[in-house]
Design a protein around this motif. Structure first.
Motif, mmCIF file in Angstrom:
data_model
loop_
_atom_site.group_PDB
_atom_site.id
_atom_site.type_symbol
_atom_site.label_atom_id
_atom_site.label_comp_id
_atom_site.label_asym_id
_atom_site.label_seq_id
_atom_site.Cartn_x
_atom_site.Cartn_y
_atom_site.Cartn_z
ATOM 1 N N GLN A 1 0.824 -1.202 0.000
ATOM 2 C CA GLN A 1 0.000 0.000 0.000
ATOM 3 C C GLN A 1 0.861 1.257 0.000
ATOM 4 O OE1 GLN A 1 -2.647 -0.246 3.369
ATOM 5 N NE2 GLN A 1 -3.627 -2.103 2.616
ATOM 6 N N LEU A 2 1.902 1.253 0.815
ATOM 7 C CA LEU A 2 2.802 2.408 0.857
ATOM 8 C C LEU A 2 3.505 2.615 -0.481
ATOM 9 C CD1 LEU A 2 4.494 2.202 4.353
ATOM 10 C CD2 LEU A 2 2.943 3.936 3.507
ATOM 11 N N THR A 3 3.953 1.527 -1.071
ATOM 12 C CA THR A 3 4.639 1.614 -2.357
ATOM 13 C C THR A 3 3.710 2.193 -3.415
ATOM 14 O OG1 THR A 3 6.043 -0.266 -1.794
ATOM 15 C CG2 THR A 3 5.843 0.278 -4.130
ATOM 16 N N ARG A 4 2.486 1.684 -3.471
ATOM 17 C CA ARG A 4 1.525 2.203 -4.451
ATOM 18 C C ARG A 4 1.256 3.687 -4.230
ATOM 19 N NH1 ARG A 4 -0.510 -2.830 -3.588
ATOM 20 N NH2 ARG A 4 -2.034 -2.150 -2.054
ATOM 21 N N ARG A 5 1.126 4.094 -2.968
ATOM 22 C CA ARG A 5 0.853 5.508 -2.660
ATOM 23 C C ARG A 5 2.018 6.385 -3.119
ATOM 24 N NH1 ARG A 5 -2.389 8.588 -0.549
ATOM 25 N NH2 ARG A 5 -3.664 6.993 0.399
ATOM 26 N N HIS A 6 3.238 5.984 -2.818
ATOM 27 C CA HIS A 6 4.386 6.807 -3.194
ATOM 28 C C HIS A 6 4.582 6.841 -4.704
ATOM 29 C CE1 HIS A 6 5.783 8.093 0.669
ATOM 30 N NE2 HIS A 6 5.640 6.871 1.138
ATOM 31 N N ILE A 7 4.385 5.728 -5.376
ATOM 32 C CA ILE A 7 4.497 5.705 -6.839
ATOM 33 C C ILE A 7 3.446 6.629 -7.439
ATOM 34 C CG2 ILE A 7 4.226 4.264 -8.904
ATOM 35 C CD1 ILE A 7 6.863 3.804 -7.444
ATOM 36 N N SER A 8 2.241 6.587 -6.910
ATOM 37 C CA SER A 8 1.170 7.447 -7.400
ATOM 38 C C SER A 8 1.523 8.920 -7.189
ATOM 39 C CB SER A 8 -0.133 7.106 -6.676
ATOM 40 O OG SER A 8 -1.140 8.019 -6.996
ATOM 41 N N ASP A 9 2.074 9.260 -6.005
ATOM 42 C CA ASP A 9 2.481 10.640 -5.739
ATOM 43 C C ASP A 9 3.572 11.086 -6.712
ATOM 44 O OD1 ASP A 9 0.682 10.759 -3.666
ATOM 45 O OD2 ASP A 9 2.179 10.592 -2.076
ATOM 46 N N LEU A 10 4.555 10.210 -6.941
ATOM 47 C CA LEU A 10 5.635 10.555 -7.861
ATOM 48 C C LEU A 10 5.117 10.712 -9.288
ATOM 49 C CD1 LEU A 10 8.452 8.214 -6.511
ATOM 50 C CD2 LEU A 10 8.309 10.712 -6.284
ATOM 51 N N GLU A 11 4.234 9.835 -9.729
ATOM 52 C CA GLU A 11 3.661 9.942 -11.069
ATOM 53 C C GLU A 11 2.875 11.235 -11.221
ATOM 54 O OE1 GLU A 11 1.485 6.279 -11.343
ATOM 55 O OE2 GLU A 11 3.182 5.199 -12.218
ATOM 56 N N SER A 12 2.135 11.612 -10.182
ATOM 57 C CA SER A 12 1.370 12.866 -10.224
ATOM 58 C C SER A 12 2.295 14.072 -10.311
ATOM 59 C CB SER A 12 0.479 12.994 -8.989
ATOM 60 O OG SER A 12 -0.492 11.994 -8.986
ATOM 61 N N ALA A 13 3.394 14.036 -9.553
ATOM 62 C CA ALA A 13 4.356 15.146 -9.591
ATOM 63 C C ALA A 13 4.993 15.258 -10.974
ATOM 64 C CB ALA A 13 5.424 14.953 -8.524
ATOM 65 N N ILE A 14 5.352 14.138 -11.561
ATOM 66 C CA ILE A 14 5.948 14.144 -12.901
ATOM 67 C C ILE A 14 4.950 14.667 -13.925
ATOM 68 C CG2 ILE A 14 6.758 12.642 -14.766
ATOM 69 C CD1 ILE A 14 8.079 10.908 -12.548
ATOM 70 N N LYS A 15 3.703 14.219 -13.829
ATOM 71 C CA LYS A 15 2.670 14.670 -14.772
ATOM 72 C C LYS A 15 2.444 16.171 -14.631
ATOM 73 C CE LYS A 15 -2.117 13.751 -16.154
ATOM 74 N NZ LYS A 15 -2.518 15.124 -16.327
ATOM 75 N N ALA A 16 2.402 16.663 -13.396
ATOM 76 C CA ALA A 16 2.200 18.096 -13.181
ATOM 77 C C ALA A 16 3.359 18.900 -13.763
ATOM 78 C CB ALA A 16 2.049 18.388 -11.700
ATOM 79 N N ARG A 17 4.589 18.425 -13.564
ATOM 80 C CA ARG A 17 5.755 19.122 -14.130
ATOM 81 C C ARG A 17 5.711 19.099 -15.661
ATOM 82 N NH1 ARG A 17 10.621 16.751 -10.381
ATOM 83 N NH2 ARG A 17 9.997 17.824 -8.473
ATOM 84 N N ARG A 18 5.368 17.939 -16.222
ATOM 85 C CA ARG A 18 5.309 17.811 -17.678
ATOM 86 C C ARG A 18 4.252 18.760 -18.241
ATOM 87 N NH1 ARG A 18 3.656 12.396 -18.734
ATOM 88 N NH2 ARG A 18 1.557 13.226 -18.689
ATOM 89 N N ASP A 19 3.071 18.766 -17.617
ATOM 90 C CA ASP A 19 2.007 19.648 -18.087
ATOM 91 C C ASP A 19 2.421 21.117 -17.988
ATOM 92 O OD1 ASP A 19 0.514 17.382 -18.562
ATOM 93 O OD2 ASP A 19 -0.799 17.647 -16.808
ATOM 94 N N LYS A 20 3.102 21.467 -16.915
ATOM 95 C CA LYS A 20 3.556 22.846 -16.727
ATOM 96 C C LYS A 20 4.586 23.214 -17.793
ATOM 97 C CE LYS A 20 5.574 25.937 -13.310
ATOM 98 N NZ LYS A 20 6.153 26.045 -11.980
ATOM 99 N N GLU A 21 5.549 22.311 -18.025
ATOM 100 C CA GLU A 21 6.578 22.566 -19.038
ATOM 101 C C GLU A 21 5.968 22.666 -20.430
ATOM 102 O OE1 GLU A 21 9.675 19.642 -18.687
ATOM 103 O OE2 GLU A 21 10.154 20.261 -16.632
#
Length: 176
Positions: free
Chosen positions: A145-165
């Protein structure tokens, strides 16, 4: 705050099957190992130590799950949606935490020489071993559960950065 509706979740038959298997294994464990636990101070010490450590670990997990980083939406409605998921996770973790505390309380109760009939002592020890085994088996799902949560957070951060760029790149490019 405006209420956001979340569709009712479907029952995960995999999780139900896992819980049933955990209960069956725990019943078998309590039945088979209660005689070895009876009047064994080393077993009591190990049980108390393990569940004290697990309880501390779970408090840390709950702090991570409840952190503000879990709110990863672009606006308050998305954050409200994510907040409901965080609440569900925290409720599950709280239930496991209370299970740990119940194991510790029963360990204390079973260690006291209260002079009650032997059948009551055996019953308390059996319930203790059942709950200890159940709590341990359920705890095996926490790292995933922790792994899934952290992967999801990291994917969201990457997507937000990509969208911003991408939005900055589009604004800077000359129109044709």
């Amino acid at each position: 705050m405006e209420k956001v509706n979340i569709p009712a979740g479907k029952i995960s038959w995999r999780k139900v099957a896992y819980l049933v298997i955990c209960i069956v294994v725990s019943v078998f464990f309590a039945w088979q190992f209660q005689p070895k636990y009876h009047d064994n101070s080393n077993a009591l010490s190990v049980l108390v130590t393990v569940f004290s450590i697990l309880a501390g670990f779970l408090v840390a997990v709950m702090a991570i799950v409840g952190s503000e980083r879990a709110l990863k939406g672009r606006h308050w409605r998305q954050d409200t949606f994510y907040l409901l998921h965080v609440k569900q996770d925290l409720q599950k973790h709280s239930a496991i935490f209370y299970l740990y505390l119940l194991v510790l309380a029963l360990s204390f109760l079973a260690s006291l020489n209260l002079g009650w009939p032997e059948i009551v002592q055996i019953g308390v020890e059996s319930v203790l071993l059942f709950l200890a085994c159940l709590a341990m088996l359920i705890s095996f799902s926490l790292p995933g559960q922790l792994t899934r949560r952290h992967i999801s957070d990291l994917e969201s951060a990457i997507k937000a950065r990509r969208d911003k760029e991408l939005s900055v790149t589009r604004e800077d490019s000359p129109e044709r």
